[in-house]
Design a protein around this motif. Sequence first.
Motif, PDB file in Angstrom:
ATOM      1  N   MET A 134       0.841  -1.180   0.000  1.00  0.00           N
ATOM      2  CA  MET A 134       0.000   0.000   0.000  1.00  0.00           C
ATOM      3  C   MET A 134       0.882   1.238   0.000  1.00  0.00           C
ATOM      4  O   MET A 134       1.846   1.315   0.760  1.00  0.00           O
ATOM      5  CB  MET A 134      -0.912  -0.006   1.224  1.00  0.00           C
ATOM      6  N   SER A 135       0.538   2.176  -0.810  1.00  0.00           N
ATOM      7  CA  SER A 135       1.394   3.354  -0.990  1.00  0.00           C
ATOM      8  C   SER A 135       1.511   4.211   0.258  1.00  0.00           C
ATOM      9  O   SER A 135       2.512   4.901   0.443  1.00  0.00           O
ATOM     10  CB  SER A 135       0.846   4.201  -2.138  1.00  0.00           C
ATOM     11  N   THR A 136       0.519   4.178   1.142  1.00  0.00           N
ATOM     12  CA  THR A 136       0.537   5.051   2.316  1.00  0.00           C
ATOM     13  C   THR A 136       1.123   4.383   3.556  1.00  0.00           C
ATOM     14  O   THR A 136       1.300   5.034   4.577  1.00  0.00           O
ATOM     15  CB  THR A 136      -0.891   5.526   2.636  1.00  0.00           C
ATOM     16  N   THR A 137       1.450   3.104   3.480  1.00  0.00           N
ATOM     17  CA  THR A 137       1.966   2.368   4.627  1.00  0.00           C
ATOM     18  C   THR A 137       3.459   2.599   4.787  1.00  0.00           C
ATOM     19  O   THR A 137       4.226   2.431   3.853  1.00  0.00           O
ATOM     20  CB  THR A 137       1.693   0.859   4.460  1.00  0.00           C
ATOM     21  N   ARG A 138       3.887   2.968   6.007  1.00  0.00           N
ATOM     22  CA  ARG A 138       5.305   3.187   6.293  1.00  0.00           C
ATOM     23  C   ARG A 138       5.922   2.018   7.055  1.00  0.00           C
ATOM     24  O   ARG A 138       7.125   1.794   6.987  1.00  0.00           O
ATOM     25  CB  ARG A 138       5.495   4.476   7.088  1.00  0.00           C
ATOM     26  N   ALA A 139       5.128   1.291   7.816  1.00  0.00           N
ATOM     27  CA  ALA A 139       5.599   0.107   8.541  1.00  0.00           C
ATOM     28  C   ALA A 139       4.396  -0.792   8.781  1.00  0.00           C
ATOM     29  O   ALA A 139       3.258  -0.317   8.872  1.00  0.00           O
ATOM     30  CB  ALA A 139       6.249   0.493   9.857  1.00  0.00           C
ATOM     31  N   TYR A 140       4.669  -2.100   8.859  1.00  0.00           N
ATOM     32  CA  TYR A 140       3.585  -3.067   9.079  1.00  0.00           C
ATOM     33  C   TYR A 140       4.132  -4.219   9.924  1.00  0.00           C
ATOM     34  O   TYR A 140       5.129  -4.842   9.567  1.00  0.00           O
ATOM     35  CB  TYR A 140       3.058  -3.588   7.741  1.00  0.00           C
ATOM     36  N   VAL A 141       3.467  -4.494  11.051  1.00  0.00           N
ATOM     37  CA  VAL A 141       3.862  -5.559  11.969  1.00  0.00           C
ATOM     38  C   VAL A 141       2.638  -6.387  12.319  1.00  0.00           C
ATOM     39  O   VAL A 141       1.560  -5.839  12.580  1.00  0.00           O
ATOM     40  CB  VAL A 141       4.475  -4.962  13.267  1.00  0.00           C
ATOM     41  N   GLN A 142       2.792  -7.706  12.315  1.00  0.00           N
ATOM     42  CA  GLN A 142       1.752  -8.607  12.824  1.00  0.00           C
ATOM     43  C   GLN A 142       2.240  -9.177  14.141  1.00  0.00           C
ATOM     44  O   GLN A 142       3.308  -9.789  14.202  1.00  0.00           O
ATOM     45  CB  GLN A 142       1.473  -9.746  11.843  1.00  0.00           C
ATOM     46  N   SER A 143       1.449  -8.969  15.200  1.00  0.00           N
ATOM     47  CA  SER A 143       1.816  -9.462  16.533  1.00  0.00           C
ATOM     48  C   SER A 143       0.893 -10.615  16.897  1.00  0.00           C
ATOM     49  O   SER A 143      -0.291 -10.414  17.141  1.00  0.00           O
ATOM     50  CB  SER A 143       1.692  -8.324  17.556  1.00  0.00           C
TER      51      SER A 143
END
Length: 193
Positions: A1-10
């Motif tokens: 996604m163009s607006t995502t800067r970081a993504y984490v699944q906990s």
Amino acid sequence: MSTTRAYVQSHQIHSDLLDERQTYFEACAEVWFDSLEDAMNVGTEPVYAAHISVDEPLFVDMPRLRFLITAEEVLKSGPDRRLPLGPAEAVWDVQRLPTTIKLLQFIEEDGDHAWDGDDDFDLGERLGALRHVRCRPIPGAIENSFAIGVRELWWGSEFDLEAGVARDRAAWEELVLRPSRWTGYIARAERFI
């Protein structure tokens, strides 16, 4: 996604340190954006709308899905590299490691005292946490947020977490049990971006 800067699944890891509240959420997706506008408009972001939203019902328990849009307050960003550190602590970096271990606690209601006390940093230090963050919902972002705050503490491993609590059970209880109502779990946090 163009607006995502970081993504984490906990993902939830069962722990004898917590009670049945740890089983309410199986996982939490954490997404960082540059602006509140980007977060508020994620549903119309082209990649999300075309590919992700149609796939979500296949892996998300939609009736129990909850959202928060928060701002982070970093109490401790990582190990103090000016101090003597063991080999694992010396290279620990939440931004670089693909997997980390943390407490993820969603505060729903204060207890006799506010959930976010002036002694939070010291309590995290007593527990040996390598990183400590408090998050608060951004006013007006989501109507009737299910939580008034989020606490996150990281350790190098499950062993380090358990050893820290064993060294100072009083600090753990003061920090984690201060709110009267909360949901939380020990997480294996996987960073994708």
